[in-house]
Design an enzyme around this catalytic site. Structure first.
Site, mmCIF file in Angstrom:
data_model
loop_
_atom_site.group_PDB
_atom_site.id
_atom_site.type_symbol
_atom_site.label_atom_id
_atom_site.label_comp_id
_atom_site.label_asym_id
_atom_site.label_seq_id
_atom_site.Cartn_x
_atom_site.Cartn_y
_atom_site.Cartn_z
ATOM 1 C CG HIS A 156 -1.670 -1.243 1.443
ATOM 2 N ND1 HIS A 156 -2.895 -1.530 0.872
ATOM 3 C CD2 HIS A 156 -1.334 -2.332 2.186
ATOM 4 C CE1 HIS A 156 -3.283 -2.737 1.267
ATOM 5 N NE2 HIS A 156 -2.351 -3.250 2.051
ATOM 6 C CB SER A 277 13.585 21.951 -15.659
ATOM 7 O OG SER A 277 12.870 23.163 -15.782
ATOM 8 C CE LYS A 283 11.458 19.894 -11.985
ATOM 9 N NZ LYS A 283 10.678 18.768 -11.611
ATOM 10 C CD GLU A 290 8.735 11.905 -15.780
ATOM 11 O OE1 GLU A 290 8.050 12.667 -16.483
ATOM 12 O OE2 GLU A 290 9.567 12.320 -14.952
#
Ligand code: ARG
Length: 459
Positions: A156, A277, A283, A290
């Site tokens: 979980h 970024s 970043k 992704e």
């Protein structure tokens, strides 16, 4: 160019209809399979005296010439042709004259396209299997290096029990092993030769289908000609195996994305497999992971599109089936791209062991082991579970953890507690003692690594 099928109609079609009907933009990638299939067909026609031996040789030479010219770039595939089958036949006739027109004896584009697609998928399945093997190897190498690295295991997404990072990685190796098996298994069903089914009903010529199949490296032939030209279940199965593989890669991607966040900081990807970024200087994004997660959706889409395209089709061939190719090609291309990026991404991933350990040290991840401690001293598990739950509750209320709670406080809950409990609930003990087969102990993880290595070697 005049249509090969000019006859019943004058073959003069509207340009819009031509463009709409044409599949050459995507089926041209099967030129090699198409030509090899035609060479085997010509050879069989010659061997069975359906055409003369010398006509067969002429056809085979002509086809070989076309193949060489395409590969060397001398011959450009005509993108206005209807499809790759028509292009090759037209080019052959252009080069050989009338004898070229004999190639299509005892054959139809319906069995030809089924043949080409099977040959193409057969080859691509082999390269996918090789690439999954490479990735599994990289994962196994990382797992071996971290078979004793402690991290929190989750259920979980809540800290559950301590595990080793090697154990966690080997879970993915097992999934990938099944993907290898799935692709290897479905290849058996791809590798059934449909040629000789002709349009749908077989042929009146005395062909030798098995000879043609053997030349092309098939194990079996389609035993029902209608089935041979109509079914695309091998495409569906292929896309399903691609989807399953992508699902596995996507789950691992999701974890890598989480692990590389500041909140987790369990791993760091190499600069070569991350992006920055355009505005935020701090970043370092896990774009590759992704994208793999994102591309999973399109592969599922390919599978669903195939199933939907086929579900309402009466037997035998229908033009709808031309739509099969873009889906299987897209699924194959996507899977290959993702595997290609994943293996080096895993290889270059740094494991931040300290952070994993720190995360495992909080959150009462060893509460099960505390309960097991009491069970081993004779208390029934349910009673032990209850006592430990209360201890955890008290610790949370008083800002303590199991490791810092004093023995006298433990004793308030049960006289069975003794000083050895601290050793029993240390994370190293928790991990090292989970020696059950498949468990998280370093020896057990090593056994899993050995198993996977052996399987890959023999796959
Ligand atoms: N381009 C077609 C396809 O991909 C080839 C088969 C055409 N057959 C036909 N009877 N029109 O399915």
């Amino acid at each position: 160019m005049a249509k090969m099928w000019t006859g019943r109609t004058d073959g003069v079609t509207d340009k819009i209809a031509d463009d709409f009907n044409s599949s050459i933009a995507f089926d041209s990638r099967m030129y090699k399979q198409d030509i090899l299939g035609s060479m085997a067909h010509a050879s069989m026609l010659g061997a069975k005296n359906i055409i003369t031996k010398s006509e067969a040789d002429t056809l085979i030479d002509g086809l070989e010439g076309i193949l060489n010219d395409i590969e060397s770039g001398k011959l450009k595939i005509d993108m206005t042709a209807e499809d790759i089958h028509m292009f090759v036949e037209q080019e052959l006739t252009l080069r050989l004259g009338d004898v070229g027109k004999k190639l299509h004896t005892a054959r139809s584009r319906n069995d030809q396209v089924a043949l080409d697609t099977r040959m193409y998928l057969r080859d691509i399945t082999d390269s996918i299997v090789e690439k999954i093997k490479l990735l599994t190897q990289e994962i196994t190498v990382k797992a071996e290096a971290h078979k004793s690295t402690i991290m929190p295991g989750y259920t979980h997404l809540q800290r559950a029990q301590p595990i080793t990072f090697g154990h966690h990685l080997m879970a993915y190796a097992m999934m990938l092993l099944r993907d290898i098996e799935r692709f290897s298994d479905l290849k058996k069903r791809i590798n059934v030769c449909p040629i000789g089914s002709c349009a749908l009903a077989g042929t009146t010529y005395s062909t030798d289908r098995r000879m043609e199949a053997k030349t092309l490296g098939f194990d079996e032939i389609a035993l029902n000609s209608i089935d041979g030209v109509s079914d695309r279940d091998f495409c569906v199965e292929f896309a399903a195996a691609c989807s399953m593989l992508m699902m596995h890669l996507s789950r691992l991607s999701e974890e890598i994305i989480l692990w590389t966040s500041w909140e987790f900081k369990f791993v760091e990807l190499s600069d070569a497999f991350t992006t920055g970024s355009s505005i935020m200087p701090q970043k370092k994004n896990s774009d590759m992971a992704e994208l793999v997660r994102g591309k999973t959706g399109r592969v599922y889409g390919d599978l669903i599109a195939l199933l939907t395209m086929l579900k309402g089709l009466p037997l035998a061939y229908n033009k709808d089936m031309q739509e099969d190719k873009e889906n299987v090609f897209d699924a194959a291309d996507t899977v290959i791209m993702c595997l290609d990026v994943f293996a080096p991404m895993i290889k270059g991933m740094t494991v931040l062991e300290k952070n994993m350990l720190t995360a495992a040290q909080k959150g009462f991840i060893n509460a099960t082991d505390l309960a097991d401690y009491l069970v081993k001293k004779g208390l029934p598990f349910r009673s032990a579970y209850k006592i430990c739950g209360q201890i955890v509750g008290d610790c949370i209320a008083n800002g303590k953890v199991l490791e810092t709670l004093e023995l006298e406080n433990y004793k308030k809950y049960s006289e069975l507690f003794d000083a050895d409990l601290y050793h029993e609930i240390s994370l190293i003990t928790c991990v090292n003692k989970r020696v059950s087969e498949g468990g998280t102990s370093p020896e057990s993880v090593q056994a899993q690594i050995d198993y996977v290595k052996g399987k890959i070697k023999n796959a």
